[in-house]
Design a protein around this motif. Structure first.
Motif, mmCIF file in Angstrom:
data_model
loop_
_atom_site.group_PDB
_atom_site.id
_atom_site.type_symbol
_atom_site.label_atom_id
_atom_site.label_comp_id
_atom_site.label_asym_id
_atom_site.label_seq_id
_atom_site.Cartn_x
_atom_site.Cartn_y
_atom_site.Cartn_z
ATOM 1 N N LEU A 1 0.809 -1.362 0.238
ATOM 2 C CA LEU A 1 0.263 0.303 -0.157
ATOM 3 C C LEU A 1 1.174 1.182 0.178
ATOM 4 N N ASP A 2 2.241 1.350 1.165
ATOM 5 C CA ASP A 2 2.709 2.846 0.376
ATOM 6 C C ASP A 2 3.186 2.178 -0.968
ATOM 7 N N GLY A 3 3.652 1.588 -1.433
ATOM 8 C CA GLY A 3 3.708 1.717 -3.261
ATOM 9 C C GLY A 3 3.058 2.415 -4.327
ATOM 10 N N LEU A 4 2.001 1.617 -3.974
ATOM 11 C CA LEU A 4 0.883 1.735 -4.170
ATOM 12 C C LEU A 4 0.391 3.659 -4.606
ATOM 13 N N ASP A 5 1.000 4.014 -2.653
ATOM 14 C CA ASP A 5 0.055 5.522 -2.599
ATOM 15 C C ASP A 5 1.192 6.642 -3.220
ATOM 16 N N THR A 6 2.175 5.973 -2.989
ATOM 17 C CA THR A 6 3.714 6.884 -3.526
ATOM 18 C C THR A 6 4.111 6.469 -4.940
ATOM 19 N N GLN A 7 3.197 5.937 -6.340
ATOM 20 C CA GLN A 7 3.401 5.422 -6.881
ATOM 21 C C GLN A 7 2.004 6.643 -7.779
ATOM 22 N N MET A 8 1.077 5.869 -7.208
ATOM 23 C CA MET A 8 -0.270 6.605 -8.275
ATOM 24 C C MET A 8 -0.066 8.429 -8.221
ATOM 25 N N ILE A 9 1.182 9.051 -7.311
ATOM 26 C CA ILE A 9 0.155 10.479 -7.382
ATOM 27 C C ILE A 9 1.521 11.293 -9.074
ATOM 28 N N SER A 10 1.947 10.125 -9.448
ATOM 29 C CA SER A 10 2.402 9.621 -10.995
ATOM 30 C C SER A 10 1.498 10.445 -12.190
ATOM 31 N N PHE A 11 0.526 9.179 -11.912
ATOM 32 C CA PHE A 11 -0.620 9.228 -12.867
ATOM 33 C C PHE A 11 -1.528 9.976 -12.626
ATOM 34 N N VAL A 12 -2.222 10.417 -10.984
ATOM 35 C CA VAL A 12 -2.683 11.216 -10.583
ATOM 36 C C VAL A 12 -2.284 13.258 -10.936
ATOM 37 N N ALA A 13 -1.181 13.016 -11.342
ATOM 38 C CA ALA A 13 -0.903 14.947 -11.347
ATOM 39 C C ALA A 13 -1.157 15.305 -12.554
ATOM 40 N N PRO A 14 -1.205 14.581 -13.833
ATOM 41 C CA PRO A 14 -1.080 15.180 -14.933
ATOM 42 C C PRO A 14 -3.137 15.192 -15.243
ATOM 43 N N ALA A 15 -3.560 14.641 -14.583
ATOM 44 C CA ALA A 15 -5.083 14.148 -14.195
ATOM 45 C C ALA A 15 -5.279 16.387 -13.334
#
Length: 460
Positions: A24-38
């Motif tokens: 869950l740490d990895g999931l949360d850390t990486q999701m911002i890379s895909f969320v930020a452009p949106a």
């Protein structure tokens, strides 16, 4: 008692719980890379505004690693893992309600603090329950869950964001760890070395989960390693890291962390852009970047057992030396066919991502339990300096006209230097063990702070 136990159901439970925390740490850390452009598109933010959003969680991670991970020595791994998981879960949920960039940056920083406090304790707890012969494998295994979280974040984001937008990603990233907290409250054990001097009855209950046949007439005592620097100390763990006997080892470990993370983040950040500039399809760029992470997960299956059987220092040095070779090969593969690029990216990832997992396992072997969470946390925190500087330097180099092939050759040389640092660390560690006096484990229990402490002794 712990070091010589066969691996059983309790070990798998600890691995599952700490692995889920890391996932869950990895999931949360990486999701911002895909969320930020949106987010930038919805709020009409300039591209430059994405930088602070990306950096916020990294800043928070450093705060968590450096400032909060030492709290494990005061409140225990269990409390720190659970409380920190609550922090990053709630702050992630609040991100879904953010209405401007300032709020999102502040919440992502708080999320990073929770993530940074959780990881060192999860690693230290798994390593403490691991038998000596399997310690590196245990740490590598739970760190694979962190890398798997990176991969799953990309898959979920690709399905969720186009259909429902970016806010559900934060809702999912917050609810999952809150559900996990309920499981952790029920099943997660605490560190025996933390419990023994504070609550012997709880320590006995925890160890009975490991060994149901533990007799009631056995007096359990902390098992102190007789390696130099591992003796019981009343000093602060932070002070211990900078004492003469640990200073050189700590410095070399930090160098390896910084160099490895510098290359890791440089590849993760710039490989897609470089491949795009060289004419490769976007799908090839995305897959090549994903393969650098997948390669590390696959490599962990081999590296972990090798560290346990053949020694952690020599194994990691070989990983870095091979990494120098594979990253250099990737430099020449950049202009090749798609399958050549993908194959080279996978091989490079086995040593870049695999090396990052391995150096964390090395830190758990290097430091004794008393200073392990602080040692691992500070190594991860200081290593983030490399993670910040590496992509910046690559950006400056490419902006000045340096060709991509040269950039990757330099990164190969950086991994070569990391391998040399690990070999020097091995030499120092070997010399320290040679000078250390060995205690007689068969001696009877005697009074006094310097008395040898057997793992257990029968009460008369």
């Amino acid at each position: 008692m712990i070091d010589h136990r066969p691996v059983g159901r309790f070990h798998y439970l600890v691995l599952a719980l700490t692995g889920l925390v890391m996932f869950l740490d990895g999931l949360d850390t990486q999701m911002i890379s895909f969320v930020a452009p949106a987010v930038a598109k919805e709020w009409s933010l300039p591209v430059a505004a994405l930088g602070p959003i990306f950096s916020a969680s990294i800043v928070g991670l450093m705060i968590g690693y450096l400032a909060l991970s030492p709290l494990a020595n005061r409140i225990g791994h269990r409390r720190l893992i659970i409380s920190s998981t609550v922090v990053f879960a709630v702050s992630t949920l609040l991100c879904a309600a953010a209405v401007n960039g300032t709020q999102l940056i502040a919440l992502r920083t708080l999320t990073g603090v929770g993530l940074g406090a959780t990881i060192p304790s999860a690693v230290a707890l798994a390593s403490e329950f691991a038998p000596t012969r399997r310690r590196s494998s245990f740490v590598m295994l739970i760190y694979c869950w962190l890398a798997l979280g990176f991969v799953v974040a990309s898959l979920i984001s690709g399905a969720v964001i186009p259909e429902w937008g970016w806010r559900p990603m934060f809702v999912l990233g917050g609810l999952l760890p809150l559900l996990l907290v309920l499981v952790l409250l029920w099943l997660l054990p605490d560190s025996p070395s933390y419990l023994l001097p504070r609550n012997p009855s709880r320590a006995r209950s925890t160890l009975r989960r490991l060994d149901p046949d533990l007799a009631s007439n056995i007096r359990i005592l902390p098992a102190e390693r007789r390696d130099a620097g591992a003796q019981t100390t009343t000093r602060s763990p932070m002070v211990e890291l900078f004492r003469r006997q640990w200073l050189a080892s700590t410095a070399l470990l930090w160098i390896a962390f910084m160099l490895n993370l510098g290359v890791f983040y440089a590849v993760q950040s710039w490989l897609p852009a470089i491949l795009g500039r060289l004419g490769h399809a976007p799908s090839t760029a995305v897959l090549a970047t994903a393969l650098t992470t997948i390669g590390g997960i696959v490599a962990a299956i081999v590296i972990g057992p090798s560290m346990d059987r053949r020694g952690p220092f020599g194994t990691l040095a070989v990983v870095y030396l091979l990494g120098a070779l594979f990253v250099s090969a990737l430099a020449f593969a950049l202009t090749g066919a798609n399958w050549v690029v993908l194959g080279a990216a996978f091989l490079a990832g086995t040593c870049i991502t695999g090396g990052q997992m391995s150096v964390i396992a090395l830190a758990t072997v290097l430091y004794p339990p008393q200073i392990r969470p602080t040692g691992v946390g500070w190594a991860l925190g200081i290593g983030r300096v490399g993670g910040i500087v590496g992509p910046l330097l690559i950006g400056y180099a490419l902006g000045d006209g340096v060709i991509p092939q040269t950039v990757f050759l330099v990164m190969g040389a950086v991994l070569l230097i990391a391998g040399v640092a690990v070999l020097a660390l091995a030499r120092i560690s070997r010399a320290t063990r040679t000078r250390a006096p060995r205690a007689d484990l068969t001696s009877p229990v005697t009074a006094g702070p310097d008395a040898p402490s057997p793992v257990a002794s029968t009460e008369d």
